[in-house]
Design an enzyme around this catalytic site. Structure first.
Site, mmCIF file in Angstrom:
data_model
loop_
_atom_site.group_PDB
_atom_site.id
_atom_site.type_symbol
_atom_site.label_atom_id
_atom_site.label_comp_id
_atom_site.label_asym_id
_atom_site.label_seq_id
_atom_site.Cartn_x
_atom_site.Cartn_y
_atom_site.Cartn_z
ATOM 1 C CB CYS A 1 -0.953 -0.002 1.185
ATOM 2 S SG CYS A 1 -2.221 -1.266 1.017
HETATM 3 P P1 NAD Z 1 -4.271 -9.029 -4.010
HETATM 4 O O1 NAD Z 1 -3.404 -8.985 -5.200
HETATM 5 O O2 NAD Z 1 -3.845 -9.767 -2.783
HETATM 6 O O3 NAD Z 1 -5.698 -9.632 -4.419
HETATM 7 C C1 NAD Z 1 -6.357 -9.350 -5.612
HETATM 8 C C2 NAD Z 1 -7.134 -10.595 -6.045
HETATM 9 O O4 NAD Z 1 -7.872 -10.263 -7.211
HETATM 10 C C3 NAD Z 1 -6.268 -11.781 -6.405
HETATM 11 O O5 NAD Z 1 -6.711 -12.923 -5.686
HETATM 12 C C4 NAD Z 1 -6.483 -11.964 -7.910
HETATM 13 O O6 NAD Z 1 -6.417 -13.316 -8.327
HETATM 14 C C5 NAD Z 1 -7.877 -11.392 -8.069
HETATM 15 N N1 NAD Z 1 -8.212 -10.972 -9.429
HETATM 16 C C6 NAD Z 1 -7.407 -10.424 -10.375
HETATM 17 N N2 NAD Z 1 -8.104 -10.159 -11.486
HETATM 18 C C7 NAD Z 1 -9.381 -10.517 -11.240
HETATM 19 C C8 NAD Z 1 -10.588 -10.490 -11.992
HETATM 20 N N3 NAD Z 1 -10.620 -9.990 -13.246
HETATM 21 N N4 NAD Z 1 -11.703 -10.961 -11.423
HETATM 22 C C9 NAD Z 1 -11.704 -11.463 -10.161
HETATM 23 N N5 NAD Z 1 -10.600 -11.526 -9.404
HETATM 24 C C10 NAD Z 1 -9.459 -11.059 -9.931
HETATM 25 O O7 NAD Z 1 -4.585 -7.512 -3.641
HETATM 26 P P2 NAD Z 1 -4.924 -6.882 -2.192
HETATM 27 O O8 NAD Z 1 -3.688 -6.710 -1.396
HETATM 28 O O9 NAD Z 1 -6.071 -7.610 -1.599
HETATM 29 O O10 NAD Z 1 -5.381 -5.429 -2.632
HETATM 30 C C11 NAD Z 1 -6.593 -5.200 -3.320
HETATM 31 C C12 NAD Z 1 -6.882 -3.715 -3.309
HETATM 32 O O11 NAD Z 1 -7.094 -3.271 -1.967
HETATM 33 C C13 NAD Z 1 -5.744 -2.845 -3.852
HETATM 34 O O12 NAD Z 1 -6.275 -1.752 -4.522
HETATM 35 C C14 NAD Z 1 -5.026 -2.384 -2.587
HETATM 36 O O13 NAD Z 1 -4.352 -1.184 -2.781
HETATM 37 C C15 NAD Z 1 -6.197 -2.209 -1.640
HETATM 38 N N6 NAD Z 1 -5.836 -2.322 -0.232
HETATM 39 C C16 NAD Z 1 -4.983 -3.283 0.193
HETATM 40 C C17 NAD Z 1 -4.667 -3.386 1.543
HETATM 41 C C18 NAD Z 1 -3.709 -4.432 2.025
HETATM 42 O O14 NAD Z 1 -3.312 -4.345 3.196
HETATM 43 N N7 NAD Z 1 -3.310 -5.400 1.222
HETATM 44 C C19 NAD Z 1 -5.269 -2.510 2.471
HETATM 45 C C20 NAD Z 1 -6.174 -1.570 2.020
HETATM 46 C C21 NAD Z 1 -6.456 -1.483 0.655
#
Ligand code: NAD
Length: 427
Positions: free
Chosen positions: A265
């Site tokens: 992030c």
């Molecule tokens: P991540 O990469 O762990 O998870 C994303 C998921 O989406 C994966 O499982 C992937 O396979 C799936 N995916 C990709 N394309 C897809 C599609 N077309 N249809 C369905 N699924 C699909 O990401 P994350 O860390 O969970 O982050 C997600 C969002 O949340 C980002 O924008 C991030 O900035 C935000 N965020 C993350 C955190 C954190 O601590 N990780 C905290 C707050 C906000």
């Protein structure tokens, strides 16, 4: 209520499990078949404290996973978009995954009768929900936002490692909606949470998330800059910041100097905000400095190392800590990555250890040596660099005995051992 969660990574799987915990029926959608199968078997696709317990409790009951968008949209009233928003080459936000997922949601919406709300939970730069996601949904569904379906933005503020706790006990819930109907429906999902819902428009909700993360990142880079100056002056920066943090206007959180911030992030979000600012003709000098300090900070570790042991070529360097922080297996933007890259550039041999993140780091550095115990990584090492604040590192003492030279450079102020040649990064 019936909720679908698109993307089952860190945010999606936690969101899904926690919504199930408060009584909602949840359908997870992911294109990664393995993650779907894991969720359906009650196995967390990532390590998060408390997540396994919730998935075991609800998988196959109130919570199911599928790759079938049509089923998920048809069976639920509201969809949370939780896919990744990585950095593009130039640091600006890469919305290609959001585009793909929004297109799939829109195509499924086209076949659904009745009202549905699409909520962007992924971190996206201001204007993305209304000017990027909404038009894609309208185009791929052939329907009209505000009439046939609702759109909202609901940023997530959880900390990795404590994500389940943070989701269940938020200090803020922000719902930015295009209209009252969408906002009411999303707010209703959080009815049982003991937290006020801040209602805004989508762009404000998007900006709240970036301002939040940028301020936290700024505190860390500020603490690191003060730490670097303190070190040169022989002042203990931790003593300084402990006193500074007593000021209620500042608070003591995020003032620990060290090797800098990583994770999925802070680095990407600060860079994305810089990128957005530039597209509207603003040069964000402060935010650029926050990133510059953060990029320099881990390399100070290798500078200290070189000053202590000279040429690194052929030297065995133990790297303790690979995860970007403790209590997670996530290595994204871990400060250990630039350090290991620099050590490899200087032809050092690396023996690495982390309690949870070895498998993930193997994907980044497949050829370095990994060990299952700190003691084994330290054996015959010429020096040790500590990159993550794992609790177990506080108790290391006899493990250092096997080192060739007991030089330990601590990037996180966690080492308490007294039998070593210790040097702190900024203290
Ligand atoms: P991540 O990469 O762990 O998870 C994303 C998921 O989406 C994966 O499982 C992937 O396979 C799936 N995916 C990709 N394309 C897809 C599609 N077309 N249809 C369905 N699924 C699909 O990401 P994350 O860390 O969970 O982050 C997600 C969002 O949340 C980002 O924008 C991030 O900035 C935000 N965020 C993350 C955190 C954190 O601590 N990780 C905290 C707050 C906000």
């Amino acid at each position: 209520m019936k909720v679908s969660v698109i993307g089952s990574g860190y945010v999606g799987s936690v969101t899904a499990a926690c919504f199930a915990e408060v009584g909602h029926e949840v359908v997870c959608v992911d294109i990664d078949r393995k993650k779907m199968e894991q969720i359906n078997s009650g196995i967390p696709p990532i390590y998060e404290e408390g997540l396994g317990e919730l998935l075991r409790k609800y998988a196959g009951k109130r919570l199911i996973a599928t790759n079938d968008y049509e089923f998920a949209i048809k069976e639920t009233e509201v969809s949370f978009l939780c896919v990744g928003t990585p950095s593009a080459e130039d640091g600006s936000i890469d919305l290609s995954i959001v585009r793909a997922a929004a297109t799939s949601i829109g195509a499924a919406l086209a076949k659904k009768e009745g009202y549905h709300v699409v909520v962007v939970k992924s971190t996206v730069v201001p204007e993305t929900t209304e000017k990027f996601v909404l038009p894609i949904l309208e185009e791929s569904s052939g329907k009209k936002a505000g009439k046939d379906f609702g759109v909202a933005m609901n940023p997530e503020f959880l900390r990795e490692g404590k994500a389940v706790h943070d989701f269940m006990h938020p200090d803020k819930i922000v719902v930015g909606a295009i209209d009252r109907k969408s906002g009411d429906l999303v707010s209703e999902l959080y009815r049982t949470f003991e937290c006020e819902v801040t209602r805004t428009n989508p762009s404000t909700a998007e900006m709240i998330k970036y301002a939040n993360n940028s301020l936290l990142a700024t505190k860390i880079s500020f603490a690191n800059e003060i730490g670097n100056i303190c070190k040169k002056l022989g002042i203990d920066t931790y003593e300084v910041m402990e006193a500074v943090g007593k000021d209620f206007r500042i608070s003591s959180r995020f003032l620990n100097s060290g090797a800098g911030f990583g994770g999925s992030c802070f680095p990407k979000d600060v860079k994305a905000l810089i990128g957005k600012a530039k597209t509207i003709g603003y040069s964000p000098v402060l935010l650029e400095s926050v990133i510059a300090v953060n990029e320099k900070q881990p390399l100070l570790m290798t500078e200290i190392l070189r000053a202590k042991i000279g040429d690194l070529s052929g030297k065995k360097i133990a790297v303790l800590g690979l995860a970007f922080k403790n209590e997670t297996d996530d290595v994204r933007e871990s400060r250990a990555i630039p350090v290991i890259a620099e050590l490899l550039r200087q032809e050092a041999k690396i023996s690495a250890y982390d309690p949870m993140a070895i498998e993930n780091m193997k994907k980044v550095f497949p050829t370095i040596e990994y060990f299952q115990k700190a003691e084994d990584a330290l054996k015959e090492a010429d020096a040790c660099l500590v990159m993550t604040e794992w609790e177990e590192f506080r108790h290391l003492e006899s493990e250092f005995e096997g080192m060739n030279k007991k030089i330990v450079i601590d990037g996180r102020r966690v080492i308490k051992a007294t039998n070593i040649d210790y040097e702190g990064l900024c203290w």
